[in-house]
Design a protein around this motif. Structure first.
Motif, PDB file in Angstrom:
ATOM      1  N   GLU A  74       5.603  41.592  37.099  1.00  0.00           N
ATOM      2  CA  GLU A  74       6.915  41.639  36.451  1.00  0.00           C
ATOM      3  C   GLU A  74       7.073  43.019  35.821  1.00  0.00           C
ATOM      4  OE1 GLU A  74       7.980  37.996  34.016  1.00  0.00           O
ATOM      5  OE2 GLU A  74       5.884  37.546  34.460  1.00  0.00           O
ATOM      6  N   ASP A  75       8.067  43.772  36.271  1.00  0.00           N
ATOM      7  CA  ASP A  75       8.422  45.008  35.578  1.00  0.00           C
ATOM      8  C   ASP A  75       9.426  44.611  34.494  1.00  0.00           C
ATOM      9  OD1 ASP A  75       9.410  47.368  34.604  1.00  0.00           O
ATOM     10  OD2 ASP A  75       9.642  48.337  36.556  1.00  0.00           O
ATOM     11  N   ALA A  76       8.867  44.354  33.298  1.00  0.00           N
ATOM     12  CA  ALA A  76       9.686  43.899  32.173  1.00  0.00           C
ATOM     13  C   ALA A  76       9.987  45.060  31.226  1.00  0.00           C
ATOM     14  CB  ALA A  76       8.982  42.757  31.442  1.00  0.00           C
ATOM     15  N   SER A  77      10.165  46.244  31.811  1.00  0.00           N
ATOM     16  CA  SER A  77      10.469  47.433  31.004  1.00  0.00           C
ATOM     17  C   SER A  77      11.723  47.252  30.149  1.00  0.00           C
ATOM     18  CB  SER A  77      10.671  48.648  31.919  1.00  0.00           C
ATOM     19  OG  SER A  77       9.453  48.996  32.530  1.00  0.00           O
ATOM     20  N   HIS A  78      12.650  46.388  30.617  1.00  0.00           N
ATOM     21  CA  HIS A  78      13.896  46.146  29.874  1.00  0.00           C
ATOM     22  C   HIS A  78      13.815  44.917  28.983  1.00  0.00           C
ATOM     23  CE1 HIS A  78      16.456  48.065  33.375  1.00  0.00           C
ATOM     24  NE2 HIS A  78      15.461  48.839  32.982  1.00  0.00           N
ATOM     25  N   ALA A  79      12.715  44.189  29.039  1.00  0.00           N
ATOM     26  CA  ALA A  79      12.844  42.774  28.689  1.00  0.00           C
ATOM     27  C   ALA A  79      11.911  42.241  27.611  1.00  0.00           C
ATOM     28  CB  ALA A  79      12.701  41.937  29.960  1.00  0.00           C
ATOM     29  N   LEU A 102       8.953  42.299  40.434  1.00  0.00           N
ATOM     30  CA  LEU A 102      10.250  41.803  39.969  1.00  0.00           C
ATOM     31  C   LEU A 102      10.691  42.603  38.757  1.00  0.00           C
ATOM     32  CD1 LEU A 102      11.268  39.520  41.666  1.00  0.00           C
ATOM     33  CD2 LEU A 102       8.813  39.197  41.384  1.00  0.00           C
ATOM     34  N   VAL A 103      11.946  43.026  38.775  1.00  0.00           N
ATOM     35  CA  VAL A 103      12.484  43.818  37.665  1.00  0.00           C
ATOM     36  C   VAL A 103      13.488  42.958  36.895  1.00  0.00           C
ATOM     37  CG1 VAL A 103      13.710  45.933  37.039  1.00  0.00           C
ATOM     38  CG2 VAL A 103      12.235  45.894  39.077  1.00  0.00           C
ATOM     39  N   HIS A 104      13.256  42.784  35.615  1.00  0.00           N
ATOM     40  CA  HIS A 104      14.155  41.965  34.792  1.00  0.00           C
ATOM     41  C   HIS A 104      15.298  42.852  34.309  1.00  0.00           C
ATOM     42  CE1 HIS A 104      11.128  39.045  35.288  1.00  0.00           C
ATOM     43  NE2 HIS A 104      10.344  39.402  34.293  1.00  0.00           N
ATOM     44  N   SER A 157       2.306  55.070  29.569  1.00  0.00           N
ATOM     45  CA  SER A 157       3.679  54.831  30.032  1.00  0.00           C
ATOM     46  C   SER A 157       3.704  53.536  30.831  1.00  0.00           C
ATOM     47  CB  SER A 157       4.164  55.979  30.928  1.00  0.00           C
ATOM     48  OG  SER A 157       3.445  55.988  32.140  1.00  0.00           O
ATOM     49  N   ALA A 158       4.897  53.025  31.057  1.00  0.00           N
ATOM     50  CA  ALA A 158       5.029  51.870  31.946  1.00  0.00           C
ATOM     51  C   ALA A 158       4.709  52.280  33.373  1.00  0.00           C
ATOM     52  CB  ALA A 158       6.441  51.300  31.871  1.00  0.00           C
ATOM     53  N   THR A 159       5.038  53.515  33.719  1.00  0.00           N
ATOM     54  CA  THR A 159       4.744  54.012  35.055  1.00  0.00           C
ATOM     55  C   THR A 159       3.236  53.948  35.327  1.00  0.00           C
ATOM     56  OG1 THR A 159       6.643  55.477  34.895  1.00  0.00           O
ATOM     57  CG2 THR A 159       5.018  56.004  36.584  1.00  0.00           C
ATOM     58  N   GLU A 162       6.450  57.963  24.242  1.00  0.00           N
ATOM     59  CA  GLU A 162       6.116  57.497  25.586  1.00  0.00           C
ATOM     60  C   GLU A 162       5.136  56.341  25.395  1.00  0.00           C
ATOM     61  OE1 GLU A 162       7.255  58.517  28.495  1.00  0.00           O
ATOM     62  OE2 GLU A 162       8.073  60.517  28.114  1.00  0.00           O
ATOM     63  N   GLY A 163       5.117  55.424  26.343  1.00  0.00           N
ATOM     64  CA  GLY A 163       4.131  54.346  26.222  1.00  0.00           C
ATOM     65  C   GLY A 163       4.504  53.135  27.034  1.00  0.00           C
ATOM     66  N   GLY A 164       3.503  52.329  27.321  1.00  0.00           N
ATOM     67  CA  GLY A 164       3.720  51.095  28.064  1.00  0.00           C
ATOM     68  C   GLY A 164       2.570  50.143  27.830  1.00  0.00           C
ATOM     69  N   VAL A 221      14.451  54.814  24.898  1.00  0.00           N
ATOM     70  CA  VAL A 221      15.693  54.085  25.207  1.00  0.00           C
ATOM     71  C   VAL A 221      15.461  52.580  25.346  1.00  0.00           C
ATOM     72  CG1 VAL A 221      16.788  56.045  26.369  1.00  0.00           C
ATOM     73  CG2 VAL A 221      15.533  54.348  27.739  1.00  0.00           C
ATOM     74  N   LYS A 222      14.209  52.136  25.344  1.00  0.00           N
ATOM     75  CA  LYS A 222      13.925  50.713  25.560  1.00  0.00           C
ATOM     76  C   LYS A 222      13.994  49.927  24.241  1.00  0.00           C
ATOM     77  CE  LYS A 222      13.407  51.976  29.765  1.00  0.00           C
ATOM     78  NZ  LYS A 222      12.282  52.104  30.662  1.00  0.00           N
ATOM     79  N   ILE A 223      13.598  48.669  24.275  1.00  0.00           N
ATOM     80  CA  ILE A 223      13.790  47.768  23.127  1.00  0.00           C
ATOM     81  C   ILE A 223      12.999  48.207  21.890  1.00  0.00           C
ATOM     82  CG2 ILE A 223      13.555  45.376  22.341  1.00  0.00           C
ATOM     83  CD1 ILE A 223      15.462  45.323  24.589  1.00  0.00           C
ATOM     84  N   SER A 273      16.648  49.482  40.378  1.00  0.00           N
ATOM     85  CA  SER A 273      15.674  49.722  39.321  1.00  0.00           C
ATOM     86  C   SER A 273      15.438  51.210  39.191  1.00  0.00           C
ATOM     87  CB  SER A 273      14.361  49.012  39.625  1.00  0.00           C
ATOM     88  OG  SER A 273      13.464  49.150  38.532  1.00  0.00           O
ATOM     89  N   PHE A 274      14.650  51.533  38.176  1.00  0.00           N
ATOM     90  CA  PHE A 274      14.194  52.911  38.028  1.00  0.00           C
ATOM     91  C   PHE A 274      13.143  53.173  39.110  1.00  0.00           C
ATOM     92  CE2 PHE A 274      11.524  56.127  35.692  1.00  0.00           C
ATOM     93  CZ  PHE A 274      12.437  57.148  35.822  1.00  0.00           C
ATOM     94  N   VAL A 275      13.092  54.410  39.579  1.00  0.00           N
ATOM     95  CA  VAL A 275      12.218  54.752  40.717  1.00  0.00           C
ATOM     96  C   VAL A 275      10.747  54.376  40.502  1.00  0.00           C
ATOM     97  CG1 VAL A 275      13.683  56.588  41.651  1.00  0.00           C
ATOM     98  CG2 VAL A 275      12.030  57.127  39.842  1.00  0.00           C
TER      99      VAL A 275
HETATM  100  C1  LIG Z   1      11.847  52.815  31.952  1.00  0.00           C
HETATM  101  C2  LIG Z   1      11.435  52.068  33.149  1.00  0.00           C
HETATM  102  C3  LIG Z   1      10.215  52.315  33.791  1.00  0.00           C
HETATM  103  C4  LIG Z   1       9.307  53.445  33.426  1.00  0.00           C
HETATM  104  O1  LIG Z   1       8.923  53.416  32.116  1.00  0.00           O
HETATM  105  P1  LIG Z   1       8.105  54.638  31.475  1.00  0.00           P
HETATM  106  O2  LIG Z   1       7.490  54.025  30.253  1.00  0.00           O
HETATM  107  O3  LIG Z   1       9.111  55.694  31.153  1.00  0.00           O
HETATM  108  O4  LIG Z   1       7.103  55.091  32.461  1.00  0.00           O
HETATM  109  C5  LIG Z   1       9.873  51.507  34.860  1.00  0.00           C
HETATM  110  N1  LIG Z   1      10.671  50.528  35.293  1.00  0.00           N
HETATM  111  C6  LIG Z   1      11.872  50.273  34.712  1.00  0.00           C
HETATM  112  C7  LIG Z   1      12.702  49.148  35.219  1.00  0.00           C
HETATM  113  C8  LIG Z   1      12.293  51.053  33.626  1.00  0.00           C
HETATM  114  O5  LIG Z   1      13.489  50.816  33.087  1.00  0.00           O
END
Ligand SMILES: *Cc1c(COP(=O)(O)O)cnc(C)c1O
Length: 383
Positions: A156-161, A130-132, A53-55, A194-196, A187-189, A79-81
């Motif tokens: 860089e938290d590029a979870s959206h990007a 930093l969250v994009h 996961s990204a987490t 699950e994954g990151g 829900v991401k791009i 941002s997300f927690v």
């Molecule tokens: C979705 C998201 C996460 C967590 O991602 P997971 O892959 O569900 O753990 C972290 N930061 C931001 C900004 C997100 O949108």
């Protein structure tokens, strides 16, 4: 129901997963390194480590940069927690920097001001995350310059990007950061279920990221400890890590999804253009996209007068449109309130929270469905 976001799975994706299920490895096999190579090639970073996961990636990213109990980590309240929890997993102290109201990304001006204050009190952050937001990059060059003055590291938290660009270069190339993290939640791009992933240009950081996401276990002989088990048994645990591994099943899906990302980008852009065009005369505003940005368009956020926010959300729900809110400011979550944060601490994030609504944007959102969203919003304002 029209959701705010969802995955797009093609026949090619299904075939890739099926082939992996029939192969010799479901995890720790060749599909993972293949996906990692595709990720690093696509984003331009030297190394990519796929995670569950990204987490998990954010957690090992903090650890790899040495975050511990005496350290401060700063991030955006919008941002997300997970962007803040990763610091808490390391026992670190968390603080936030308010957003720029136009982009909803961390404000560079406020960051500079807060750094100056923190320097005087000896509370400079070890890492700034930093969250994009919504897919648009933060002003990474300016933030990098600040990191050189004040001596902090950058994640860089590029979870959206993934797929977006900053000053013409791929987000994820880590030109201005130590580590970039992607999320592959549905829900991401692009998705792997699950994954990151964590990306970096540093061989030492890459080694730490890999070690920490695999129990602290290595098979690299040059890292072996002399007093440890015999080399013949092939592995040693040299520090305390976690199981944040991605499976081959996920990675195969990821490689297949990544091969379509340019198409995905175009489809998202088309949706954005049509919304922008349709909303010209609506009493709402949209996020400002800076000239230095090519947004990955993960979210389409509109802002309305705060007294209309909830009724618009409910109105859309009545018509089968599942909007969402990005984000409830992290510092207002009960867990973070207990750490001492309160209403009024980060006013721009709180104002954003009172006015923002994320409306549907995803690859399978057909034009007729998008029109339904636009018409529903139009009817709401006519009432
Ligand atoms: C979705 C998201 C996460 C967590 O991602 P997971 O892959 O569900 O753990 C972290 N930061 C931001 C900004 C997100 O949108």
């Amino acid at each position: 129901m029209i959701p705010y976001s969802r995955q797009y799975i093609s026949r090619q994706d299904i075939k890739a997963v099926l082939n992996t299920l029939k192969s010799d490895f479901l995890t720790q096999g060749p599909a993972v390194s293949k996906f990692e190579n595709s990720l690093s090639k696509f984003s331009g970073a030297e190394y990519a480590i796929a995670t569950s996961s990204a987490t998990g990636a954010l957690h090992v990213a903090c650890l790899a940069l040495g975050v511990g109990t005496d350290d401060w980590v700063w991030t955006s309240p919008n941002s997300f927690v997970a962007s803040a929890n990763c610091a808490r997993y390391c026992g670190a102290k968390i603080d936030f920097v308010d957003i720029d109201p136009f982009t909803a990304n961390m404000s560079v001006v406020k960051l500079a001001e807060k750094l100056e204050v923190a320097k005087k009190s000896g509370k400079l952050p070890k890492v700034v995350i930093l969250v994009h937001f919504a897919g648009q990059s933060c002003e990474m060059d300016k933030i990098y310059d600040l990191s050189q003055v004040y001596g902090f590291k950058i994640i860089e938290d590029a979870s959206h990007a993934i797929g977006g660009k900053f000053r013409g270069e791929m987000i994820g190339n880590c030109r201005y950061s130590d580590i970039t993290v992607f999320s592959f939640h549905p829900v991401k791009i692009i998705t792997t279920g699950e994954g990151g992933a964590a990306l970096t240009n540093s061989v030492e950081i890459a080694r730490k990221l890999r070690l920490l996401s695999n129990h602290g276990i290595t098979r690299e002989k040059e890292l072996f400890n002399e007093v440890g088990p015999d080399e013949i048994w092939n592995y040693q645990q040299i520090n305390l890590g976690f199981n944040y591994r991605m499976t081959d099943i996920q990675a195969a899906l990821g490689t297949s999804q990544l091969s379509k990302i340019n198409k995905f980008m175009k489809a998202r852009y088309k949706i954005v253009k049509y919304y922008n065009h349709s909303f010209q005369c609506f009493p709402l505003s949209v996020l400002y996209v800076a000239p230095y940005s090519l947004s990955a368009n993960h979210l389409y956020v509109i802002r309305v007068e705060s007294h209309l926010q909830k009724s618009l959300y409910l109105h859309l729900k009545k018509f089968g449109i599942e909007a969402n809110l990005h984000y409830i400011p992290i510092h207002l979550q009960p867990y973070f309130s207990k750490l001492g944060f309160k209403q009024g601490d980060f006013p721009e994030s709180e104002k954003h929270f009172k006015t923002a609504i994320s409306i549907p944007i995803y690859i399978g959102l057909k034009r007729y469905k998008q029109k339904r969203v636009i018409n529903s919003i139009n009817e709401f304002f006519k009432k």
